[in-house]
Design a protein around this motif. Sequence first.
Motif, mmCIF file in Angstrom:
data_model
loop_
_atom_site.group_PDB
_atom_site.id
_atom_site.type_symbol
_atom_site.label_atom_id
_atom_site.label_comp_id
_atom_site.label_asym_id
_atom_site.label_seq_id
_atom_site.Cartn_x
_atom_site.Cartn_y
_atom_site.Cartn_z
ATOM 1 N N LYS A 1 37.097 42.844 36.386
ATOM 2 C CA LYS A 1 36.173 42.730 35.264
ATOM 3 C C LYS A 1 35.593 44.096 34.900
ATOM 4 O O LYS A 1 35.044 44.791 35.750
ATOM 5 C CB LYS A 1 35.042 41.764 35.630
ATOM 6 N N HIS A 2 35.759 44.497 33.637
ATOM 7 C CA HIS A 2 35.278 45.774 33.093
ATOM 8 C C HIS A 2 35.995 46.978 33.690
ATOM 9 O O HIS A 2 35.621 48.114 33.396
ATOM 10 C CB HIS A 2 33.772 45.947 33.309
ATOM 11 N N GLU A 3 37.026 46.793 34.520
ATOM 12 C CA GLU A 3 37.719 47.920 35.151
ATOM 13 C C GLU A 3 38.916 48.354 34.314
ATOM 14 O O GLU A 3 39.362 47.658 33.405
ATOM 15 C CB GLU A 3 38.176 47.536 36.559
ATOM 16 N N GLY A 4 39.465 49.537 34.655
ATOM 17 C CA GLY A 4 40.632 50.068 33.980
ATOM 18 C C GLY A 4 41.714 50.392 34.978
ATOM 19 O O GLY A 4 41.954 49.644 35.927
ATOM 20 N N VAL A 5 42.364 51.569 34.802
ATOM 21 C CA VAL A 5 43.462 51.941 35.675
ATOM 22 C C VAL A 5 43.010 52.089 37.123
ATOM 23 O O VAL A 5 43.789 51.866 38.062
ATOM 24 C CB VAL A 5 44.125 53.248 35.171
ATOM 25 N N ASP A 6 41.737 52.448 37.325
ATOM 26 C CA ASP A 6 41.226 52.597 38.685
ATOM 27 C C ASP A 6 41.169 51.275 39.429
ATOM 28 O O ASP A 6 41.111 51.249 40.665
ATOM 29 C CB ASP A 6 39.827 53.225 38.663
ATOM 30 N N GLY A 7 41.205 50.158 38.706
ATOM 31 C CA GLY A 7 41.166 48.846 39.342
ATOM 32 C C GLY A 7 42.533 48.228 39.550
ATOM 33 O O GLY A 7 42.638 47.059 39.937
ATOM 34 N N PHE A 8 43.613 49.001 39.313
ATOM 35 C CA PHE A 8 44.962 48.473 39.488
ATOM 36 C C PHE A 8 45.190 48.076 40.940
ATOM 37 O O PHE A 8 44.936 48.846 41.857
ATOM 38 C CB PHE A 8 46.009 49.503 39.051
ATOM 39 N N ASP A 9 45.693 46.860 41.163
ATOM 40 C CA ASP A 9 45.980 46.357 42.503
ATOM 41 C C ASP A 9 47.201 45.445 42.414
ATOM 42 O O ASP A 9 47.131 44.345 41.870
ATOM 43 C CB ASP A 9 44.777 45.597 43.058
ATOM 44 N N ALA A 10 48.329 45.918 42.963
ATOM 45 C CA ALA A 10 49.563 45.137 42.898
ATOM 46 C C ALA A 10 49.431 43.802 43.602
ATOM 47 O O ALA A 10 50.159 42.848 43.285
ATOM 48 C CB ALA A 10 50.718 45.938 43.497
ATOM 49 N N ALA A 11 48.478 43.698 44.535
ATOM 50 C CA ALA A 11 48.309 42.449 45.285
ATOM 51 C C ALA A 11 47.762 41.316 44.422
ATOM 52 O O ALA A 11 47.801 40.156 44.831
ATOM 53 C CB ALA A 11 47.383 42.686 46.484
ATOM 54 N N ILE A 12 47.261 41.626 43.228
ATOM 55 C CA ILE A 12 46.806 40.567 42.323
ATOM 56 C C ILE A 12 47.960 39.651 41.956
ATOM 57 O O ILE A 12 47.783 38.467 41.688
ATOM 58 C CB ILE A 12 46.181 41.191 41.049
ATOM 59 N N SER A 13 49.187 40.227 41.936
ATOM 60 C CA SER A 13 50.425 39.471 41.700
ATOM 61 C C SER A 13 50.479 38.830 40.322
ATOM 62 O O SER A 13 51.001 37.724 40.158
ATOM 63 C CB SER A 13 50.629 38.403 42.789
ATOM 64 N N GLY A 14 49.936 39.515 39.332
ATOM 65 C CA GLY A 14 50.023 39.011 37.969
ATOM 66 C C GLY A 14 49.081 37.860 37.704
ATOM 67 O O GLY A 14 48.128 37.616 38.442
ATOM 68 N N GLY A 15 49.359 37.115 36.635
ATOM 69 C CA GLY A 15 48.510 35.992 36.255
ATOM 70 C C GLY A 15 48.572 35.772 34.762
ATOM 71 O O GLY A 15 49.482 36.256 34.064
ATOM 72 N N LYS A 16 47.591 35.063 34.245
ATOM 73 C CA LYS A 16 47.555 34.779 32.809
ATOM 74 C C LYS A 16 46.125 34.860 32.307
ATOM 75 O O LYS A 16 45.160 34.748 33.098
ATOM 76 C CB LYS A 16 48.152 33.404 32.519
ATOM 77 N N LEU A 17 45.967 35.035 30.997
ATOM 78 C CA LEU A 17 44.638 35.133 30.412
ATOM 79 C C LEU A 17 44.689 34.709 28.947
ATOM 80 O O LEU A 17 45.741 34.721 28.301
ATOM 81 C CB LEU A 17 44.094 36.557 30.545
ATOM 82 N N PHE A 18 43.515 34.375 28.425
ATOM 83 C CA PHE A 18 43.354 34.044 27.016
ATOM 84 C C PHE A 18 42.131 34.792 26.510
ATOM 85 O O PHE A 18 41.131 34.942 27.226
ATOM 86 C CB PHE A 18 43.159 32.540 26.823
ATOM 87 N N LEU A 19 42.198 35.274 25.290
ATOM 88 C CA LEU A 19 41.097 36.065 24.757
ATOM 89 C C LEU A 19 40.949 35.849 23.259
ATOM 90 O O LEU A 19 41.905 35.484 22.560
ATOM 91 C CB LEU A 19 41.324 37.554 25.049
ATOM 92 N N VAL A 20 39.755 36.092 22.769
ATOM 93 C CA VAL A 20 39.461 36.149 21.335
ATOM 94 C C VAL A 20 38.620 37.397 21.107
ATOM 95 O O VAL A 20 37.847 37.813 21.981
ATOM 96 C CB VAL A 20 38.709 34.891 20.831
ATOM 97 N N GLY A 21 38.799 38.022 19.942
ATOM 98 C CA GLY A 21 38.060 39.251 19.701
ATOM 99 C C GLY A 21 37.968 39.591 18.233
ATOM 100 O O GLY A 21 38.425 38.853 17.362
ATOM 101 N N PHE A 22 37.349 40.742 17.966
ATOM 102 C CA PHE A 22 37.204 41.218 16.597
ATOM 103 C C PHE A 22 37.425 42.722 16.554
ATOM 104 O O PHE A 22 37.273 43.429 17.558
ATOM 105 C CB PHE A 22 35.828 40.879 16.024
ATOM 106 N N ARG A 23 37.772 43.186 15.369
ATOM 107 C CA ARG A 23 37.947 44.613 15.111
ATOM 108 C C ARG A 23 37.299 44.928 13.773
ATOM 109 O O ARG A 23 37.641 44.307 12.747
ATOM 110 C CB ARG A 23 39.420 44.968 15.086
#
Length: 346
Positions: A319-341
């Motif tokens: 949450k709120h992390e970037g490349v520094d939070g990369f962890d291969a042990a997460i083993s992928g997953g799925k997500l859904f998002l909504v946003g604006f620009r």
Amino acid sequence: MRLLAKTLWLHLFAATSLQAEEAAFSYNLYGSIRMQAETVNPDNNQTMSSYRGLRDAYSRIGVNAAYAFSDETSLFAQLELPFDSVNFRFRDSYDQGGLGRDSAENVRVGLIGVTSPVGTVTAGQQWMPYYNAITFPVDQFSSFYSGFATYTTFRVKETLAYESPLWKGFNFGGSYSTRHGNQRSPSRIDDRRIQTVASYQLGNSRLAIGMDDRGNPAGFRDRLYGLTYSYVTGHWSAAVKYEVTDTDNPDSFYGDNAQAVNLYGAYHHGKNTYKVMLAKVESYGETVIHLGIDHRINTNLRLFAEFYQEQETAAMTGKHEGVDGFDAAISGGKLFLVGFRYDLNM
């Protein structure tokens, strides 16, 4: 950087030796606020728990300036700063530091350049030729998770680049990045970086090839080759990308002969754009599914919703992390998002 400056000014001298018309100066300020609300479900909940939250989707503020000597010859500059709208900081929402870098990236683009009938030369931190030619055609989503299904990096500091004029559909270019610039990119490679690209456009079709010599501080070969075909007609657009790694480095992040294949398609109807990308990226995400829809409210405001799934970890992070939070042990997953620009030009 002395070589970069010398080459740029030699090109500028050649450009200004051409017949010039009355000079003209122009500039514009611009900004874009991009934010998303997301629900993230990793496959390995023991490494990272599911979460809901807000994430910046690469907000930025910048200025363009140009001094035109004629219709074909001009000197230009661009400065673009990232703004992490969720954490309310002037920093890149992906490269927040760490992994060998003490501070976060606080510049997206910072370059000067000259364009003339013999081509365009740019110096500074900029979008890389390989990304523009090979990856950009399939990097068309609006969220934070766009553009991860590739082996290359987007922007590199201390880069000198050249792009030729379009001649009978043909175009070529290349770049050289210093060791210091490449080390401060998201790749964190302490060696120079060299890229070459070429493309051919015929009607609505475009074929591009490219090479990205990533560099290696120990002297190993670490290269990436790419091929992209894109097509646009009416309400439809599509692109196919293929990449393969070529390395003798036993500690290479991706390994030798790793391959990535992306299939991207979009349909534009009224104020809506429907997008789909299916990818197989060996050693970095593996099977990837990315679906999205953009809805344009007006010229400045756009809403978007996306579904993203990766078999192994590439884009997903804490949450709120970037490349520094990369962890291969997460083993992928799925997500859904909504946003604006929301875009603003002045």
